[in-house]
Scaffold this motif. Structure first.
Motif, PDB file in Angstrom:
ATOM      1  N   ASN B 143       0.918  -1.111  -0.076  1.00  0.00           N
ATOM      2  CA  ASN B 143      -0.069   0.099   0.108  1.00  0.00           C
ATOM      3  C   ASN B 143       1.032   1.255   0.088  1.00  0.00           C
ATOM      4  O   ASN B 143       1.011   1.725   1.164  1.00  0.00           O
ATOM      5  CB  ASN B 143      -1.061  -0.010   1.161  1.00  0.00           C
ATOM      6  CG  ASN B 143      -1.931   1.145   1.243  1.00  0.00           C
ATOM      7  OD1 ASN B 143      -2.008   1.669   0.222  1.00  0.00           O
ATOM      8  ND2 ASN B 143      -2.323   1.429   2.492  1.00  0.00           N
ATOM      9  N   LEU B 146       2.246   5.053  -6.069  1.00  0.00           N
ATOM     10  CA  LEU B 146       2.934   4.640  -7.649  1.00  0.00           C
ATOM     11  C   LEU B 146       4.608   5.203  -7.328  1.00  0.00           C
ATOM     12  O   LEU B 146       5.416   4.631  -7.838  1.00  0.00           O
ATOM     13  CB  LEU B 146       2.026   5.159  -8.657  1.00  0.00           C
ATOM     14  CG  LEU B 146       2.533   4.611  -9.969  1.00  0.00           C
ATOM     15  CD1 LEU B 146       2.177   3.218 -10.056  1.00  0.00           C
ATOM     16  CD2 LEU B 146       1.751   5.357 -11.016  1.00  0.00           C
ATOM     17  N   GLN B 147       4.821   6.594  -7.035  1.00  0.00           N
ATOM     18  CA  GLN B 147       6.032   7.298  -7.099  1.00  0.00           C
ATOM     19  C   GLN B 147       6.992   6.468  -6.653  1.00  0.00           C
ATOM     20  O   GLN B 147       8.049   6.550  -6.657  1.00  0.00           O
ATOM     21  CB  GLN B 147       5.830   8.669  -6.597  1.00  0.00           C
ATOM     22  CG  GLN B 147       4.908   9.689  -7.514  1.00  0.00           C
ATOM     23  CD  GLN B 147       3.612   9.560  -7.183  1.00  0.00           C
ATOM     24  OE1 GLN B 147       2.981   8.367  -6.602  1.00  0.00           O
ATOM     25  NE2 GLN B 147       2.799  10.731  -7.468  1.00  0.00           N
ATOM     26  N   LYS B 148       6.643   5.564  -5.428  1.00  0.00           N
ATOM     27  CA  LYS B 148       7.448   5.010  -4.427  1.00  0.00           C
ATOM     28  C   LYS B 148       7.785   3.461  -5.105  1.00  0.00           C
ATOM     29  O   LYS B 148       8.748   2.868  -4.563  1.00  0.00           O
ATOM     30  CB  LYS B 148       7.062   4.972  -3.156  1.00  0.00           C
ATOM     31  CG  LYS B 148       6.928   6.179  -2.396  1.00  0.00           C
ATOM     32  CD  LYS B 148       6.928   6.320  -1.164  1.00  0.00           C
ATOM     33  CE  LYS B 148       7.066   7.861  -0.394  1.00  0.00           C
ATOM     34  NZ  LYS B 148       6.455   7.788   1.018  1.00  0.00           N
ATOM     35  N   ALA B 149       7.370   3.228  -6.218  1.00  0.00           N
ATOM     36  CA  ALA B 149       7.465   1.839  -6.571  1.00  0.00           C
ATOM     37  C   ALA B 149       8.880   1.447  -6.920  1.00  0.00           C
ATOM     38  O   ALA B 149       9.436   0.260  -6.634  1.00  0.00           O
ATOM     39  CB  ALA B 149       6.679   1.197  -7.798  1.00  0.00           C
ATOM     40  N   PRO B 150       9.735   2.442  -7.651  1.00  0.00           N
ATOM     41  CA  PRO B 150      11.240   2.059  -7.880  1.00  0.00           C
ATOM     42  C   PRO B 150      11.999   1.656  -6.705  1.00  0.00           C
ATOM     43  O   PRO B 150      12.926   0.974  -6.499  1.00  0.00           O
ATOM     44  CB  PRO B 150      11.601   3.485  -8.608  1.00  0.00           C
ATOM     45  CG  PRO B 150      10.569   3.944  -9.308  1.00  0.00           C
ATOM     46  CD  PRO B 150       9.351   3.589  -8.062  1.00  0.00           C
ATOM     47  N   GLU B 193       7.649  -5.225 -12.168  1.00  0.00           N
ATOM     48  CA  GLU B 193       6.374  -4.711 -12.917  1.00  0.00           C
ATOM     49  C   GLU B 193       5.333  -4.671 -12.330  1.00  0.00           C
ATOM     50  O   GLU B 193       5.054  -4.989 -11.034  1.00  0.00           O
ATOM     51  CB  GLU B 193       6.221  -5.864 -14.014  1.00  0.00           C
ATOM     52  CG  GLU B 193       7.279  -6.086 -15.128  1.00  0.00           C
ATOM     53  CD  GLU B 193       6.926  -7.090 -16.140  1.00  0.00           C
ATOM     54  OE1 GLU B 193       7.174  -6.710 -17.497  1.00  0.00           O
ATOM     55  OE2 GLU B 193       6.470  -8.175 -15.829  1.00  0.00           O
ATOM     56  N   LEU B 194       4.403  -3.631 -12.710  1.00  0.00           N
ATOM     57  CA  LEU B 194       3.440  -3.304 -11.881  1.00  0.00           C
ATOM     58  C   LEU B 194       2.034  -3.203 -12.296  1.00  0.00           C
ATOM     59  O   LEU B 194       1.632  -3.357 -14.035  1.00  0.00           O
ATOM     60  CB  LEU B 194       3.540  -1.592 -11.536  1.00  0.00           C
ATOM     61  CG  LEU B 194       4.636  -0.986 -11.133  1.00  0.00           C
ATOM     62  CD1 LEU B 194       4.651   0.266 -10.993  1.00  0.00           C
ATOM     63  CD2 LEU B 194       5.074  -1.693  -9.650  1.00  0.00           C
ATOM     64  N   ALA B 196      -1.307  -1.217 -11.900  1.00  0.00           N
ATOM     65  CA  ALA B 196      -1.359  -0.100 -10.994  1.00  0.00           C
ATOM     66  C   ALA B 196      -2.522   0.847 -11.604  1.00  0.00           C
ATOM     67  O   ALA B 196      -2.767   0.755 -12.867  1.00  0.00           O
ATOM     68  CB  ALA B 196      -0.241   0.547 -10.952  1.00  0.00           C
ATOM     69  N   GLU B 197      -3.124   1.621 -10.810  1.00  0.00           N
ATOM     70  CA  GLU B 197      -3.648   2.816 -11.190  1.00  0.00           C
ATOM     71  C   GLU B 197      -2.822   4.076 -11.067  1.00  0.00           C
ATOM     72  O   GLU B 197      -1.605   3.964 -10.472  1.00  0.00           O
ATOM     73  CB  GLU B 197      -4.907   3.017 -10.326  1.00  0.00           C
ATOM     74  CG  GLU B 197      -6.224   2.219 -10.326  1.00  0.00           C
ATOM     75  CD  GLU B 197      -7.225   2.276  -9.620  1.00  0.00           C
ATOM     76  OE1 GLU B 197      -7.661   3.562  -9.341  1.00  0.00           O
ATOM     77  OE2 GLU B 197      -7.854   1.383  -9.160  1.00  0.00           O
ATOM     78  N   ALA B 198      -3.153   4.917 -11.400  1.00  0.00           N
ATOM     79  CA  ALA B 198      -2.244   6.010 -11.448  1.00  0.00           C
ATOM     80  C   ALA B 198      -1.871   6.642 -10.033  1.00  0.00           C
ATOM     81  O   ALA B 198      -0.776   7.152  -9.875  1.00  0.00           O
ATOM     82  CB  ALA B 198      -2.830   7.461 -12.286  1.00  0.00           C
ATOM     83  N   ASP B 199      -2.838   6.132  -9.028  1.00  0.00           N
ATOM     84  CA  ASP B 199      -2.719   6.617  -7.517  1.00  0.00           C
ATOM     85  C   ASP B 199      -2.768   5.606  -6.747  1.00  0.00           C
ATOM     86  O   ASP B 199      -2.697   5.736  -5.597  1.00  0.00           O
ATOM     87  CB  ASP B 199      -3.612   7.752  -7.222  1.00  0.00           C
ATOM     88  CG  ASP B 199      -4.975   7.286  -7.336  1.00  0.00           C
ATOM     89  OD1 ASP B 199      -5.216   6.249  -7.650  1.00  0.00           O
ATOM     90  OD2 ASP B 199      -5.974   8.080  -6.983  1.00  0.00           O
ATOM     91  N   SER B 200      -2.636   4.257  -7.206  1.00  0.00           N
ATOM     92  CA  SER B 200      -2.599   3.161  -6.348  1.00  0.00           C
ATOM     93  C   SER B 200      -2.052   1.860  -7.144  1.00  0.00           C
ATOM     94  O   SER B 200      -2.301   1.564  -8.297  1.00  0.00           O
ATOM     95  CB  SER B 200      -4.030   2.973  -5.787  1.00  0.00           C
ATOM     96  OG  SER B 200      -4.792   1.988  -6.526  1.00  0.00           O
ATOM     97  N   GLU B 300      13.128   8.488  -3.657  1.00  0.00           N
ATOM     98  CA  GLU B 300      12.427   7.951  -4.748  1.00  0.00           C
ATOM     99  C   GLU B 300      13.120   7.106  -5.464  1.00  0.00           C
ATOM    100  O   GLU B 300      12.542   6.458  -6.487  1.00  0.00           O
ATOM    101  CB  GLU B 300      11.615   8.834  -5.484  1.00  0.00           C
ATOM    102  CG  GLU B 300      10.382   9.677  -4.620  1.00  0.00           C
ATOM    103  CD  GLU B 300       9.703  10.544  -5.459  1.00  0.00           C
ATOM    104  OE1 GLU B 300      10.075  10.772  -6.503  1.00  0.00           O
ATOM    105  OE2 GLU B 300       8.561  10.871  -4.973  1.00  0.00           O
TER     106      GLU B 300
END
Lengths: 325, 325
Positions: B143, B146-150, B193-194, B196-200, B300
């Protein structure tokens, strides 16, 4: 393709007759082939008059979002040149995801007359009753870092808001991040989904739902308090294919501007149309609620919320409520 | 499940006999059922001695990444409790993506003895010859924005590097963003790989490839210059199932630490293992190449590169090269 070309010819004439001979010449086909396609168009809901020695003329078109009808409105751009139409579908997003995995080109769209399992943000349902709205998915392949993907939601929100205003004359405001409001009620929603690696985007699948021709009785009492349609707000009906066409042109223009010049212009456009900026709002998420003043958005599409202690919070994902004070 | 429980009993005994009666009691099954499962285990490559009046004992295990073999090494955590094993598969990522779409729980893994279309970063191929390495996909459902996925790619890189060191004693350095180097050569790779939505984020599908038991002759001359395996570097072979088990425990520990305390600790661990930090490097991407000194990574997961004019560039996605100066 022939059927589409024939429809384009009839539409160009704006209700005037076009002779069988001329059609035959321009489309390089037999009189029999023309007749077959005319019959098909009629089956698809087009009223076409056929008069001996004068030819054919188009009297009325159906309010359809079929490939042939939408192709009349997509203009000179490349978005919407590849259309997948389904009469009924679980979710246009599902179909578009599969197309994207199979290598669909940028600008490909999926349209349905009805979605039986339409999805909104965060796994919520989106009502998509038959023949009433625009239920569409658009495939984009932007070469941008993952971190910037939320910017696309804001870009699409600007485009949807502009398209609604162009088609209907109604004022359409944006509620962060992705609701389009008319008179404070939800008339459209955007779902931006990604196929991505941690450091590169394969495809963005943008789901757009616009309530176009629903009447009041299409909504339950509960929903009617928070949702509306272009028809309810304006008292008139709109051609959904035209809404799609105008919308795709708005998106394509903004998208190319964005890829060339960055988020700056989009940010200004978004802020000028934002419903919640400067207002006192509550941002509610799974981790809690924060109330304060919406200050603006960042370059990455993050909402900045200043609470009563002057602390500015970065809101990545939340539902916005307007506290009654 | 019975077969797995039987294997666990035999393994616990560390080569000593366990009687049919005891197995029958503990697993609540008939002598005939035991015999059936012993036969199956033998077919799967286990050497099991059966001696009248003494019972069964495990002599050798195969170097397999089957569910039953891997389950011997996954410990008390929840990662790897749900294992999908395929002898040969196009790509474990494909299988895991489908499982994630169908609602697979966090920590589910997909393992294959061979991948015929293994994928690396940015659509590149990943060689996954039969029976030589760990070809695995892990499903996470963090949870986080998205910005933190890397950040997850960096977390996994730390875990892979630690697991390799634990199992083999070899020093495993990280090359930004996702390569694991032994003696400067690539021994493992990570593909994040993701869905995802743009915000989750719905699911993160982490693909991990580790070259374990390849010999020099498994690589072409060209590949041998840039790639290696644990076996080549250490002169000994390793149980791939053990590598998987140790790795999953490292990942789970770091992952929970990350979700609770944020990226800070991961960042320190990553930087302490980073091969390129402080070095002169070239970051090459589709938009061009920048040469300079690798200063560090941001919160990030973005690489900071200072060029010769003192300008610091944020590198989101690139290949790192070490210029020969």
């Amino acid at each position: 393709m022939m059927k589409e070309a024939l429809l384009h010819m009839l539409t160009e004439q704006e209700g005037k007759f076009v002779s069988g001979q001329e059609i035959s010449n321009r489309l390089d086909c037999s009189r029999t082939a023309i007749w077959k396609h005319i019959s098909e168009l009629r089956k698809n809901g087009y009223t076409i008059e056929a008069v001996q020695k004068r030819g054919y003329r188009l009297i009325t078109s159906p309010d359809a979002v079929t490939a042939e009808e939408v192709s009349l409105y997509t203009g000179d751009g490349t978005f919407g040149k590849k259309i997948t139409y389904r009469e009924s579908v679980n979710s246009t997003q599902e179909v578009a995801h599969a197309l994207a995995r199979d290598g669909a080109v940028e600008g490909s769209i999926v349209l349905a007359d009805e979605q039986t399992g339409g999805r909104g943000r965060l796994g919520r349902a989106w009502q998509s009753p038959k023949g009433t709205g625009v239920w569409m998915s658009l495939i984009l392949k932007p070469n941008i870092p993952l971190q910037k993907a939320p910017q696309l939601t804001l870009l699409i929100a600007v485009a949807v808001s502009k398209a609604i205003e162009k088609v209907s004359g109604l004022e359409a405001a944006i509620k962060w991040p992705n609701d389009i409001l008319i008179s404070g009620k939800k008339s459209a929603g955007i779902l931006t989904e990604l196929q991505a690696e941690a450091d590169s985007i394969h495809s963005v699948i943008v789901g757009i739902g616009i309530n176009v021709n629903q009447e009041r009785q299409h909504f339950s009492d509960e929903i009617a308090e928070i949702a509306t349609s272009l028809a309810i707000e304006s008292g008139q009906n709109f051609k959904r294919a035209e809404v799609v066409g105008v919308l795709l042109q708005e998106i394509e223009t903004l998208y190319h501007q964005y890829l060339e010049n960055g988020f700056g212009v989009i940010k200004l456009l978004w802020e000028s149309r934002a419903f919640s900026l400067g207002k006192r709002i509550t941002a509610r998420s799974v981790t809690g609620a924060i109330t304060g003043y919406a200050k603006g958005i960042t370059e990455e599409g993050v909402l900045l919320l200043e609470d009563d202690h002057g602390v500015v919070h970065s809101i990545y994902s939340a539902d916005i409520e307007f506290p009654s004070t």
